[in-house]
Design an enzyme around this catalytic site. Structure first.
Site, PDB file in Angstrom:
ATOM      1  N   CYS A 564       0.835  -1.198   0.000  1.00 22.80           N
ATOM      2  CA  CYS A 564       0.000   0.000   0.000  1.00 22.80           C
ATOM      3  C   CYS A 564       0.876   1.257   0.000  1.00 22.80           C
ATOM      4  CB  CYS A 564      -0.912  -0.025   1.232  1.00 22.80           C
ATOM      5  SG  CYS A 564      -2.108   1.328   1.278  1.00 22.80           S
ATOM      6  N   ASP A 566       0.424   3.669   1.871  1.00 19.54           N
ATOM      7  CA  ASP A 566       0.355   4.222   3.227  1.00 19.54           C
ATOM      8  C   ASP A 566       1.751   4.568   3.741  1.00 19.54           C
ATOM      9  OD1 ASP A 566       0.207   4.141   6.260  1.00 19.54           O
ATOM     10  OD2 ASP A 566      -1.910   3.913   5.780  1.00 19.54           O
ATOM     11  N   ARG A 568       2.961   4.699   6.582  1.00 22.86           N
ATOM     12  CA  ARG A 568       3.456   3.948   7.740  1.00 22.86           C
ATOM     13  C   ARG A 568       4.082   2.608   7.352  1.00 22.86           C
ATOM     14  NH1 ARG A 568      -2.307   4.165  10.537  1.00 22.86           N
ATOM     15  NH2 ARG A 568      -2.760   3.642   8.345  1.00 22.86           N
ATOM     16  N   HIS A 625      -2.063  -4.153   5.337  1.00 24.42           N
ATOM     17  CA  HIS A 625      -1.790  -3.648   6.695  1.00 24.42           C
ATOM     18  C   HIS A 625      -3.095  -3.342   7.410  1.00 24.42           C
ATOM     19  CE1 HIS A 625      -2.727   0.660   5.841  1.00 24.42           C
ATOM     20  NE2 HIS A 625      -2.408   0.302   4.608  1.00 24.42           N
ATOM     21  N   CYS A 628      -6.401  -0.063   6.946  1.00 29.24           N
ATOM     22  CA  CYS A 628      -6.179   0.478   5.600  1.00 29.24           C
ATOM     23  C   CYS A 628      -7.342   1.375   5.189  1.00 29.24           C
ATOM     24  CB  CYS A 628      -6.008  -0.672   4.607  1.00 29.24           C
ATOM     25  SG  CYS A 628      -5.717  -0.117   2.907  1.00 29.24           S
TER      26      CYS A 628
END
Length: 742
Positions: A564, A566, A568, A625, A628
């Protein structure tokens, strides 16, 4: 307009949810009243007051309050010692204490109690309830102590009463199988269905059972009376009820906040609402009330959006008592006892054991549980609190000394933890083992140093330097040693930890001392990327230049890593990999569009083609993760995508994941629907990969593995997901290191 919206929300979501909670609350309230040795009406009164009063004035939007099984042992002991009407006064005074604590904003202090103690207490209460009520299920009478109940149980089984046992077995059997029945059947709550079926069977077959004795003047008010006896004991009882009910309510609020997207709980207001509810419940002759996790979870799962669901559930209980109170008299006491025994066993939550095990608090849990069962509730809680405090002190004084020999007969010493007089023996033993005269690099990663520890460390340093050695001290945390050596005043307590300047920390954690970037001569603030690039040139580049020189002419990654976008998720960090290991593709939701799907996407397809046909990767990994945002958008039916047309079009590639999620059953874990969809999505993307011809061919030939990973952000753990499509369950290399790492 807001008022109209609130009314529509209540009608659409809260009214149906309140009916579901009401159906759960009635049998549970009756059962808890039986376990508490109180009149049955007391449980119903507490359910009404908990819904209406605590629901209106509490600080949680969806928490449901009422009589709690965790307080039943305390109430039973109070009823035995002071009588029922005096117990009502103790409940009332406990509410006054809670009201005062809420007024002085003491709710956060209550959360300082170790959850291991609370979970152990509830598990112990569950064991005691189950042991006592099993005797009733078998047609006998429970003993006063849990150990006696356990010792008498075999004789009770031998001399069981067939009719009573049959009612109990029907009740427990229904409760066991109810969760596995079709969803339409499960619209009726399990406890209600169990009591209905057991009562019907007893009536049809004319079994000899004991019926619930509900007085005709159910709601006739009888004023409470002051308890007679030692006021020290009475005051202790008031504080015990106030604190246990308050802490259980606040912990329930925190747990429920994690299950819904509405406003967070105002804990002080919640404590005041619980106090007001206990005042009213005690005055009207009801049991003590607290936030109840079973009803609150049911409320959230039924779709409640506001406090009106809890309030209405109390109203429905009142209407039921006034209109259908006669139906309660048809319930066999043995069925209520079986329901209580089942609830008691459910209070031993293995999920709680796993959580406390991860923090090394299983001894606290077990000591509290054993203390409650063997000695009593108050004694068990005190033993648990004492052990929790001792373990906390042990952790606060923990120190680690690691000595590593380096080339040139040099020693690298790392000291971590809290340096106090308790750690001096180990510290001196490790330092004295270092040969005299050798150079020493000493890293102090400590958050506290008392005078005894400083004297020991400083004396060793002076002695080592006199022997011809050198000691280079680098303080990675606060400058405890430097301050003490300079004669400066030490801080009286631990200071907030300062983050290490390490490459894997976020920018905000690496600003140590230099603060935010300062603009030069009135210019704009320096970009964090520029600062980071300069730090890379200064610290990392000289060490990594040989690696990049070797990689400059050609890349040979072994893994295609699809994850992803993302911020993090850091692929090289969670897989312990380095430059040249991973060929990375990132997008919203770690999606792999099926071959030929619409809307058409060439980016991911091109990466797959290049990785499999040019780079010759041996593994394709899809890594999802927790939490999401893309999956949250799928669950919302596209609503959370808002006015983002590109995002809405992209999320169409996740429709197969959503369909797979809807068709699959819950895996029985404590995770919510969002994180379950995140895991399902990873497995669906692995299946989507096989729609690409080259991928399918190489997987069939055994030259390519498909691997699913799931990164749980809060716990920083990487999980390998089961993948029946892959040729092997676990890959080699960096991905194995990822499983061992976090």
């Amino acid at each position: 307009m807001d008022t109209q919206s609130n009314v529509l929300t209540a009608l659409r979501h809260d009214v149906p949810a309140s009916l579901v909670v009401f159906l759960v609350a009635v049998p549970l309230s009756l059962g808890i009243a039986v376990a508490s040795g109180a009149p049955l009406a007391a449980g119903l009164i507490a359910a009404i007051v908990g819904g209406v009063v605590a629901g209106l004035f509490g600080g949680s939007a969806v928490q449901v309050s009422g009589p709690a099984a965790g307080l039943s042992l305390v109430v039973a002991d109070l009823v035995h010692t002071y009588g029922w009407r005096a117990t009502c006064v103790i409940t009332l005074l406990a509410g006054v204490v809670q009201l005062m604590l809420g007024a002085f904003r003491a709710a956060r202090v209550a959360l300082a109690v170790s959850p291991a103690v609370i979970h152990g207490m509830l598990a112990g209460v569950g064991v005691v309830i189950a042991l006592s009520q099993l005797h009733v299920v078998l047609g006998g009478s429970p003993q006063s102590a849990a150990i006696d109940n356990l010792l008498e149980l075999p004789a009770q089984v031998v001399n069981l009463h067939n009719h009573a046992a049959a009612v109990g077995l029907i009740t427990i059997g229904v409760l066991l199988v109810w969760r596995w029945l079709p969803r339409g059947v499960r619209l009726v709550p399990g406890p209600l269905a169990a009591l209905l079926l057991a009562s019907t069977a007893a009536a049809v077959f004319g079994w000899d059972v004991t019926r619930v004795d509900l007085p005709d003047d159910l709601l006739r008010w009888t004023p409470p009376v002051l308890p007679a006896g030692d006021w020290h004991g009475i005051l202790a009882a008031v504080m015990l009820v106030a604190l246990l009910a308050g802490v259980e309510s606040l912990l329930c609020s925190v747990a429920i906040d994690g299950q819904h997207d509405g406003p967070r709980t105002d804990l002080d207001r919640e404590l005041r609402g619980q106090g007001l509810g206990n005042i009213v419940s005690g005055l009207l002759g009801g049991l003590p009330i607290a936030g109840v996790i079973v009803r609150s979870t049911t409320n959230v799962q039924a779709g409640a959006r506001s406090r009106w669901s809890a309030v209405l559930h109390g109203v429905w209980v009142l209407v039921f008592v006034l209109s259908f109170g006669w139906a309660i008299r048809l319930i066999p006491l043995e069925a209520l006892a079986a329901l209580l025994a089942f609830i008691g066993l459910q209070m031993i939550n293995l999920g709680h054991v796993r959580k406390v095990h991860g923090h090394g608090e299983v001894p606290v849990y077990m000591i509290t549980l054993a203390g409650v069962v063997v000695l009593g509730l108050a004694e068990g809680v005190l033993f648990g609190l004492a052990l929790a405090v001792l373990l906390a002190l042990r952790r606060l004084t923990w120190v680690s000394v690691h000595v590593r020999q380096e080339p040139g007969d040099r020693r690298h010493v790392t000291i971590s933890g809290s340096l106090t007089f308790l750690g001096v023996p180990r510290l001196t033993d490790e330092l004295r083992a270092i040969p005299p005269g050798v150079p020493v690099d000493l890293d102090l990663n400590i958050d506290f140093m008392d005078n005894a520890a400083f004297e020991a460390l400083h004396s060793w340093r002076l002695k080592h330097e006199r022997s011809g050695g050198s000691v280079d001290i680098d303080e990675l945390h606060d400058e405890w040693y430097s301050l003490a050596a300079g004669g400066n005043r030490m801080f009286p307590a631990k200071t907030p930890p300062k983050a290490h300047e390490r490459w894997w920390l976020p920018w905000a954690h690496r600003r140590r001392r230099r603060g935010s970037a300062v603009p030069e001569q009135g210019g704009p603030a320096e970009c964090e990327l520029t600062v980071g690039a300069r730090e890379f040139h200064r610290r990392a580049a000289p060490r990594m230049r040989p690696i990049f020189t070797e990689l400059a002419h050609k890349q040979q990654p072994t893994h295609l890593f699809i994850t992803c976008a993302d911020s993090r998720i850091v692929p090289t960090l969670i897989t312990a990999s380095g430059p040249g290991d991973l060929f990375v593709v990132r997008n919203i939701g770690n999606l792999v569009p099926r071959y030929g799907s619409r809307p058409h996407d060439d980016s991911v397809s091109a990466a797959i083609e290049y990785a499999t046909q040019v780079l010759g990767v041996r593994t394709i990994t899809v890594c999802g993760h927790s939490g999401c945002g893309a999956m949250a958008g799928l669950l919302s039916g596209g609503e959370k995508a808002g006015s983002l047309p590109g995002l809405r079009r992209w999320l169409r590639h996740g429709n197969h994941s959503l369909a797979r999620f809807i068709q699959s059953d819950s895996d029985g874990s404590d995770t919510g629907p969002l994180d379950r969809l995140c895991r399902v999505n990873v497995m669906q993307q692995l299946e989507n990969l096989r729609t690409h011809r080259k991928v399918a061919e190489q997987v069939a030939a055994g030259s390519l593995e498909l691997v699913g990973l799931y990164f749980d952000i809060p716990s920083a753990r990487v999980h390998i997901l089961p993948n029946p499509l892959a040729a092997a369950a676990v890959p080699t290399g960096a991905l194995v290191r990822a499983e061992e790492g976090p």
